[in-house]
Scaffold this motif. Structure first.
Motif, short mmCIF file in Angstrom:
data_model
loop_
_atom_site.label_atom_id
_atom_site.label_comp_id
_atom_site.label_asym_id
_atom_site.label_seq_id
_atom_site.Cartn_x
_atom_site.Cartn_y
_atom_site.Cartn_z
N MET A 1 1.08 -1.03 0.02
CA MET A 1 0.06 0.10 0.34
C MET A 1 1.03 1.32 0.05
SD MET A 1 -2.93 -1.10 2.75
CE MET A 1 -3.55 0.29 2.83
N GLN A 2 2.14 1.33 0.67
CA GLN A 2 2.73 2.55 0.81
C GLN A 2 3.57 2.33 -0.47
OE1 GLN A 2 5.39 1.32 4.19
NE2 GLN A 2 3.88 2.26 5.60
N ALA A 3 3.80 1.51 -1.13
CA ALA A 3 4.46 1.71 -2.56
C ALA A 3 3.59 2.38 -3.34
CB ALA A 3 5.01 0.36 -3.06
N GLY A 4 2.37 2.09 -3.57
CA GLY A 4 1.35 2.79 -4.32
C GLY A 4 1.23 4.33 -4.06
N SER A 5 0.82 4.67 -2.70
CA SER A 5 1.03 5.82 -2.33
C SER A 5 2.24 6.75 -2.71
CB SER A 5 0.64 5.96 -0.83
OG SER A 5 -0.64 5.61 -0.70
N MET A 6 3.38 6.05 -2.34
CA MET A 6 4.57 7.00 -2.75
C MET A 6 4.59 7.07 -4.21
SD MET A 6 7.68 5.84 0.03
CE MET A 6 7.50 4.15 -0.24
N VAL A 7 4.16 6.42 -5.16
CA VAL A 7 4.27 6.68 -6.48
C VAL A 7 3.54 7.76 -6.80
CG1 VAL A 7 3.56 5.75 -8.94
CG2 VAL A 7 5.01 4.10 -7.24
N ALA A 8 2.23 7.90 -6.26
CA ALA A 8 1.30 8.78 -6.51
C ALA A 8 1.65 10.16 -6.18
CB ALA A 8 -0.07 8.58 -6.00
N LEU A 9 2.26 10.18 -4.98
CA LEU A 9 2.97 11.29 -4.36
C LEU A 9 4.10 12.07 -5.48
CD1 LEU A 9 3.13 10.63 -0.71
CD2 LEU A 9 1.59 12.42 -1.71
N MET A 10 4.99 11.13 -5.65
CA MET A 10 6.19 11.49 -6.41
C MET A 10 5.70 11.83 -7.81
SD MET A 10 9.19 8.91 -5.11
CE MET A 10 9.58 8.96 -3.77
N GLU A 11 4.70 11.42 -8.37
CA GLU A 11 4.01 11.77 -9.68
C GLU A 11 3.75 13.34 -9.77
OE1 GLU A 11 2.87 7.54 -12.13
OE2 GLU A 11 1.44 8.89 -11.22
N ALA A 12 3.12 13.56 -8.42
CA ALA A 12 2.67 14.87 -8.15
C ALA A 12 3.73 15.95 -8.04
CB ALA A 12 1.73 14.91 -7.20
N GLY A 13 5.04 15.44 -7.82
CA GLY A 13 6.32 16.39 -7.38
C GLY A 13 6.50 16.34 -6.28
N ILE A 14 5.87 15.55 -5.00
CA ILE A 14 6.33 15.64 -3.87
C ILE A 14 7.20 14.55 -3.73
CG2 ILE A 14 5.30 15.27 -1.53
CD1 ILE A 14 2.73 16.35 -2.55
N THR A 15 8.43 15.01 -3.42
CA THR A 15 9.59 13.94 -3.12
C THR A 15 10.41 14.31 -1.75
OG1 THR A 15 11.20 15.11 -4.26
CG2 THR A 15 10.16 13.83 -5.57
N PRO A 16 10.48 12.96 -0.97
CA PRO A 16 11.04 13.27 0.35
C PRO A 16 12.77 13.71 0.32
CG PRO A 16 11.16 10.98 -0.26
CD PRO A 16 10.67 11.82 -1.55
N ASP A 17 13.12 14.51 1.23
CA ASP A 17 14.40 14.74 1.42
C ASP A 17 14.92 13.79 2.81
OD1 ASP A 17 14.60 17.32 0.13
OD2 ASP A 17 13.18 18.11 1.69
N ARG B 1 -6.18 6.01 -4.47
CA ARG B 1 -6.80 6.63 -3.48
C ARG B 1 -5.91 7.94 -3.08
NH1 ARG B 1 -9.14 9.81 -1.01
NH2 ARG B 1 -9.82 9.87 0.93
N THR B 2 -4.49 7.79 -3.17
CA THR B 2 -3.58 8.96 -2.95
C THR B 2 -4.00 9.88 -4.01
OG1 THR B 2 -2.25 7.49 -1.82
CG2 THR B 2 -1.32 9.65 -2.40
N ALA B 3 -3.88 9.60 -5.40
CA ALA B 3 -3.92 10.33 -6.45
C ALA B 3 -5.34 11.04 -6.18
CB ALA B 3 -3.96 9.47 -7.54
N GLN B 4 -6.45 10.44 -5.79
CA GLN B 4 -7.78 11.19 -5.63
C GLN B 4 -7.43 12.22 -4.60
OE1 GLN B 4 -10.54 8.90 -3.53
NE2 GLN B 4 -12.16 9.60 -4.66
N TRP B 5 -6.75 11.75 -3.33
CA TRP B 5 -6.53 12.81 -2.45
C TRP B 5 -5.81 14.07 -3.03
CZ3 TRP B 5 -1.78 14.03 0.12
CH2 TRP B 5 -1.94 15.07 1.25
#
Length: 292
Positions: free
Chosen positions: A16-32, A262-266
């Protein structure tokens, strides 16, 4: 500013976390910074050595291809020895350690491309332990060591087990390391309508209920701190699937895809405006002095 992903525990709900992180990073949100607990620590370590959206997609693919014997090998004799008191665990961590070696391309935590921190719990005192240096293999094995199921791991003179017991949502740890904005990536499943079948499943579910209560308190503390220091705490909403049995990995691909959706929807909704605003900001990694 420093953006951190804080990844919770969750066993075979890790995809589940892998899917969420793909959506976040596709939106340009990357972790430091990546801070992980239990399976979240394994996911964080994978991504810390393969940063960016390509790494997150590779993590989704790795989960989708994973088979139970590659992660857990059940042995009647090991379980019997644990039950009779000749061992302190029911399941060997040999397969887990082999999985870590395949998925994580570094030997030490401080070698990660993206800074990473791993939570664990002192089995003798109950204190939380945050690992930012040292061997990655032992650190991840300790963070994933569900008490009674997997053996505790000795690190720096302390016997360590599952980080979920002390910091299932490691948001406070991320803030302590200098994170301004923290994205909490959970593995929350649907509320059960009846007790799970099997002694192991029931025990793990009971622990999850206790850690969930503690997590709410820790998130509340982190939110107060963020509001007073110009930061944000975002809890990525879960797709809330019906949880599979503890050692069932057959649904990994569908779990990852549902969390991605779900993350992309959010991200497309008004409630994530502050999160999307981060994409427009230029932020430099800023970690507290002495990290690592």
């Amino acid at each position: 500013m420093t953006v951190a992903f804080a990844l919770s525990g969750g066993g075979n709900l890790g995809p589940m976390q892998a899917g969420s992180m793909v959506a976040l990073m596709e939106a340009g949100i990357t972790p430091d910074l990546l801070v992980g607990t239990s399976v979240g620590a394994l996911n964080a370590a994978f991504l810390a050595t393969r940063p960016g959206v390509d790494g997150a997609r590779a993590l989704m693919e790795a989960w989708s291809a994973l088979k139970r014997p590659e992660a857990v090998r059940l042995s009647f004799f090991t379980a019997l020895a644990g039950f009779l008191g000749f061992r302190n665990h029911l399941i060997s961590d040999q397969q887990l350690r082999q999985l870590i070696r395949r998925w994580v391309e570094i030997d030490r935590i401080e070698q990660a491309t993206v800074p990473i921190a791993i939570t664990a719990t002192d089995v003798l005192t109950g204190d939380g332990v945050l690992l930012t240096t040292g061997g990655i293999l032992d650190s991840l094995a300790a963070s994933c060591a569900i008490p009674g199921l997997f053996p505790p791991v000795s690190i720096n003179g302390r016997w360590l087990v599952d980080g979920s017991l002390s910091a299932n949502q490691p948001v406070l740890q991320a803030q302590a390391l200098g994170a301004t904005d923290v994205f909490i990536i959970t593995t929350a499943a649907a509320t059960r309508q009846r007790p799970p079948r099997g002694a192991v499943a029931l025990a793990m579910n009971s622990v999850s209920l206790v850690t969930s209560r503690d997590s709410r308190d820790q998130i509340a503390q982190a939110t107060i701190w963020a509001e007073g220091n110009g930061g944000n705490v975002f809890v990525i909403p879960s797709s809330e699937p019906v949880a599979p049995t503890p050692f069932n990995f057959r649904r990994s691909a569908s779990l990852a895809h549902a969390s991605y959706e779900r993350t992309a929807q959010w991200l497309s909704g008004h409630e994530s405006e502050a999160a999307l605003a981060l994409v427009q900001k230029e932020h430099k990694p800023r970690l507290d002095a002495g990290y690592g």
